[in-house]
Design a protein around this motif. Sequence first.
Motif, PDB file in Angstrom:
ATOM      1  N   TYR A 128     -38.602 -35.268   9.531  1.00  0.00           N
ATOM      2  CA  TYR A 128     -38.306 -35.397   8.098  1.00  0.00           C
ATOM      3  C   TYR A 128     -37.321 -34.344   7.580  1.00  0.00           C
ATOM      4  N   PRO A 129     -37.551 -33.033   7.843  1.00  0.00           N
ATOM      5  CA  PRO A 129     -36.591 -32.055   7.317  1.00  0.00           C
ATOM      6  C   PRO A 129     -35.198 -32.201   7.909  1.00  0.00           C
ATOM      7  N   VAL A 130     -35.115 -32.648   9.162  1.00  0.00           N
ATOM      8  CA  VAL A 130     -33.802 -32.860   9.784  1.00  0.00           C
ATOM      9  C   VAL A 130     -33.050 -33.957   9.034  1.00  0.00           C
ATOM     10  N   VAL A 131     -33.734 -35.075   8.819  1.00  0.00           N
ATOM     11  CA  VAL A 131     -33.107 -36.202   8.128  1.00  0.00           C
ATOM     12  C   VAL A 131     -32.749 -35.822   6.693  1.00  0.00           C
ATOM     13  N   MET A 132     -33.663 -35.146   6.010  1.00  0.00           N
ATOM     14  CA  MET A 132     -33.423 -34.796   4.614  1.00  0.00           C
ATOM     15  C   MET A 132     -32.274 -33.806   4.467  1.00  0.00           C
ATOM     16  N   LEU A 133     -32.221 -32.801   5.325  1.00  0.00           N
ATOM     17  CA  LEU A 133     -31.148 -31.814   5.217  1.00  0.00           C
ATOM     18  C   LEU A 133     -29.795 -32.440   5.557  1.00  0.00           C
ATOM     19  N   LEU A 134     -29.777 -33.330   6.524  1.00  0.00           N
ATOM     20  CA  LEU A 134     -28.518 -34.021   6.842  1.00  0.00           C
ATOM     21  C   LEU A 134     -28.104 -34.940   5.693  1.00  0.00           C
ATOM     22  N   ALA A 135     -29.095 -35.578   5.076  1.00  0.00           N
ATOM     23  CA  ALA A 135     -28.792 -36.428   3.924  1.00  0.00           C
ATOM     24  C   ALA A 135     -28.247 -35.601   2.764  1.00  0.00           C
ATOM     25  N   GLN A 136     -28.838 -34.442   2.543  1.00  0.00           N
ATOM     26  CA  GLN A 136     -28.354 -33.576   1.474  1.00  0.00           C
ATOM     27  C   GLN A 136     -26.937 -33.087   1.762  1.00  0.00           C
ATOM     28  N   LEU A 137     -26.669 -32.791   3.016  1.00  0.00           N
ATOM     29  CA  LEU A 137     -25.313 -32.405   3.389  1.00  0.00           C
ATOM     30  C   LEU A 137     -24.348 -33.567   3.158  1.00  0.00           C
ATOM     31  N   ARG A 177     -34.685 -26.909  -5.543  1.00  0.00           N
ATOM     32  CA  ARG A 177     -35.689 -27.912  -5.924  1.00  0.00           C
ATOM     33  C   ARG A 177     -36.539 -28.352  -4.743  1.00  0.00           C
ATOM     34  N   ASP A 178     -36.607 -27.519  -3.734  1.00  0.00           N
ATOM     35  CA  ASP A 178     -37.341 -27.889  -2.525  1.00  0.00           C
ATOM     36  C   ASP A 178     -38.852 -27.882  -2.740  1.00  0.00           C
ATOM     37  N   GLY A 179     -39.309 -27.365  -3.876  1.00  0.00           N
ATOM     38  CA  GLY A 179     -40.741 -27.378  -4.169  1.00  0.00           C
ATOM     39  C   GLY A 179     -41.311 -28.781  -4.265  1.00  0.00           C
ATOM     40  N   ARG A 180     -40.438 -29.774  -4.405  1.00  0.00           N
ATOM     41  CA  ARG A 180     -40.898 -31.158  -4.449  1.00  0.00           C
ATOM     42  C   ARG A 180     -40.667 -31.896  -3.130  1.00  0.00           C
ATOM     43  N   LEU A 181     -39.591 -31.533  -2.438  1.00  0.00           N
ATOM     44  CA  LEU A 181     -39.230 -32.250  -1.214  1.00  0.00           C
ATOM     45  C   LEU A 181     -39.723 -31.571   0.066  1.00  0.00           C
ATOM     46  N   PHE A 182     -39.844 -30.248   0.047  1.00  0.00           N
ATOM     47  CA  PHE A 182     -40.350 -29.464   1.186  1.00  0.00           C
ATOM     48  C   PHE A 182     -39.487 -29.562   2.437  1.00  0.00           C
ATOM     49  N   ALA A 183     -38.265 -30.017   2.310  1.00  0.00           N
ATOM     50  CA  ALA A 183     -37.417 -30.176   3.496  1.00  0.00           C
ATOM     51  C   ALA A 183     -36.986 -28.826   4.061  1.00  0.00           C
ATOM     52  N   TRP A 184     -36.528 -27.919   3.202  1.00  0.00           N
ATOM     53  CA  TRP A 184     -36.095 -26.599   3.665  1.00  0.00           C
ATOM     54  C   TRP A 184     -37.287 -25.814   4.199  1.00  0.00           C
ATOM     55  N   TYR A 185     -38.414 -25.907   3.503  1.00  0.00           N
ATOM     56  CA  TYR A 185     -39.631 -25.211   3.944  1.00  0.00           C
ATOM     57  C   TYR A 185     -40.047 -25.672   5.344  1.00  0.00           C
ATOM     58  N   LEU A 186     -40.101 -26.980   5.556  1.00  0.00           N
ATOM     59  CA  LEU A 186     -40.527 -27.492   6.856  1.00  0.00           C
ATOM     60  C   LEU A 186     -39.530 -27.145   7.957  1.00  0.00           C
ATOM     61  N   MET A 187     -38.251 -27.113   7.596  1.00  0.00           N
ATOM     62  CA  MET A 187     -37.251 -26.734   8.598  1.00  0.00           C
ATOM     63  C   MET A 187     -37.501 -25.307   9.081  1.00  0.00           C
ATOM     64  N   HIS A 188     -37.797 -24.414   8.153  1.00  0.00           N
ATOM     65  CA  HIS A 188     -38.088 -23.029   8.531  1.00  0.00           C
ATOM     66  C   HIS A 188     -39.377 -22.947   9.356  1.00  0.00           C
ATOM     67  N   ASP A 189     -40.350 -23.776   8.998  1.00  0.00           N
ATOM     68  CA  ASP A 189     -41.630 -23.812   9.708  1.00  0.00           C
ATOM     69  C   ASP A 189     -41.423 -24.171  11.177  1.00  0.00           C
ATOM     70  N   TYR A 190     -40.785 -25.299  11.439  1.00  0.00           N
ATOM     71  CA  TYR A 190     -40.593 -25.747  12.820  1.00  0.00           C
ATOM     72  C   TYR A 190     -39.649 -24.816  13.584  1.00  0.00           C
ATOM     73  N   ALA A 191     -38.643 -24.282  12.886  1.00  0.00           N
ATOM     74  CA  ALA A 191     -37.715 -23.361  13.550  1.00  0.00           C
ATOM     75  C   ALA A 191     -38.428 -22.092  13.981  1.00  0.00           C
ATOM     76  N   HIS A 192     -39.335 -21.607  13.142  1.00  0.00           N
ATOM     77  CA  HIS A 192     -40.081 -20.384  13.482  1.00  0.00           C
ATOM     78  C   HIS A 192     -41.005 -20.619  14.668  1.00  0.00           C
ATOM     79  N   SER A 193     -41.684 -21.771  14.683  1.00  0.00           N
ATOM     80  CA  SER A 193     -42.618 -22.075  15.767  1.00  0.00           C
ATOM     81  C   SER A 193     -41.912 -22.240  17.105  1.00  0.00           C
ATOM     82  N   ALA A 194     -40.688 -22.787  17.068  1.00  0.00           N
ATOM     83  CA  ALA A 194     -39.978 -23.109  18.308  1.00  0.00           C
ATOM     84  C   ALA A 194     -38.932 -22.078  18.695  1.00  0.00           C
ATOM     85  N   ALA A 195     -38.803 -21.015  17.904  1.00  0.00           N
ATOM     86  CA  ALA A 195     -37.693 -20.067  18.094  1.00  0.00           C
ATOM     87  C   ALA A 195     -37.606 -19.521  19.509  1.00  0.00           C
ATOM     88  N   PHE A 196     -38.740 -19.290  20.150  1.00  0.00           N
ATOM     89  CA  PHE A 196     -38.763 -18.734  21.498  1.00  0.00           C
ATOM     90  C   PHE A 196     -39.222 -19.787  22.516  1.00  0.00           C
TER      91      PHE A 196
END
Length: 401
Positions: A128-137, A177-196
Motif C-alpha cells: 500500500y505505501p509503495v503504491v500510494m507514494l508512487l501515485a502521489q509522485l 496530511r499523512d495522518g489520514r492515509l498513513f502511506a509515509w508512516y507505513l513506508m518508514h515502518d517497513y523500511a526500518h524493519s527491513a533495513a538490515f
Amino acid sequence: MNDQAGQQVARRRVFYIPGYDPFPPRRYRELYRSEGAAQAKISGYNIEITGDPGAKTFGWDVVGHMDGAQTRARIDVLVWSDIVLGSMDQGIVATYRQLLRTAWIYIASGALFRLMRLRKGPVIAALYPVVMLLAQLGVALAVARGVGAVLGLTGLPWVGWLGLAAVWPVLRWFRARDGRLFAWYLMHDYAHSAAFWGAYPPEIESRMAQFRAQIAQALQSDVDEVLVIGHSSGAYLAVSILADLLRDGRGAGPALALLTLGQVIPMVSFLPNANRLRADLNFLAGRDDLTWVDVTAPGDGCTFALCDPVAVTGVAPADQRGPLVLSAAFTQTLSPERWAALRWRFFRLHFQYLCAFDRPGDYDYFRITAGPVTLGARFAGRAPSKSAVSLPVSRYRTMAA
C-alpha cells in the motif's frame, strides 16, 4: 472459557511492547483506562486504574476485582517511540530512496512472494505505501507538467522547466496530511524493519537489552506472574528479548508468559539476515517453562492471521510446545453493528486486541492482564484454532549459532 477456581495470581507484572508507534506511551494508558471501563461494564467486573508518579518507567497500576478475587498488577510500557521518531525523520528524497531499497529487499530476497502464500492482507498492507507514494509522485509530476505548460505560454522555451518546482510542494502537501492515509508512516515502518535484511538495527539491540534487564528484575520480585505482551512489530522484539533472558537462565520464580497480538513476525523472519530472530523463535518454541499464546484475527488485515510464526518460518523444533495459535474471531466477538462500524477501519482493527469486545469470548485482554488466573491456566488444554497455518514457507531457515 470458564475461569479456573481459586486465585492463582494476587500480584502480576505486565510489560507491554508496542509496535512501530511514534506516539508517546500515555496513549496506551488512556486506551487501557477507557477500554477497560467499557469491558468491565460489559463483562460485569471492576477495574481500578491509578498512575505511579514515583516509578522510573512509564506505566500504571491496576486493581482487578473479578470472580470473587482481587488482583494487583503493574503494567509498564517498554518505550521505543523515540527510535521510531528518529527513523521517521526522513526528507522526501530519502523516503523515496527507502521505497526503492525496501521494495528491492523483499523482491530480490524472494520474501515478498513467499509472504503472499501466507496471507494477502499484510502483503497488501506492505504494498500500500509503495503504491500510494508512487501515485502521489505521479500527481506531483502531473501538476508540474500543467504548471510548465502554463509557463510555456510565455514563449520562452526554458521557462516551462520551472514547472518542476511544483513537485516539491505537492509532495510536502501529501506528507503533511499523512495522518489520514498513513502511506509515509507505513513506508518508514517497513523500511526500518527491513533495513538490515532481517537483522536488528544496533539501536534496537541496545534497547532490547534494557527491556530484558527490566523484565529480569521483575522475575526476582514477589509476584505470581510476569506477563510480556508484544503487539504488531513488538511481537518479534518480545520473542528475542525473552529468548535472551531464558538463555541466561532465570532459575525459580513467578510464572512467565508471552502474549503476542496481531503479530507480523514473518515480515522479518522471512528475510535472509534474520538468523537471530529465527534462532529465538526456535528456542522459545521448545521451552516448557514459558507459556506462549499468539492471538490474531482474520478480520485484521495488518497481521498474519492464525499463522504459527515458528512453523511458517520453518524453524519449529521437533518438540514444539508453543505458541498456542488462537483467533480473536472479530466477526463473533464483536456484534454485527460494532463489526460494521470497524471492519473498514484497518488501523483501528489492528488495535482491537487491546480493546473491549461487546460479545467477548475466551480472549479478554483485561482478564488476562488484571484477572486472578495465569495465562497458562486460562488456556490450559485449549487446542489451536482449526484454521491455524503451520506449513513451512520461508526460504531462509538458517539460525544464529
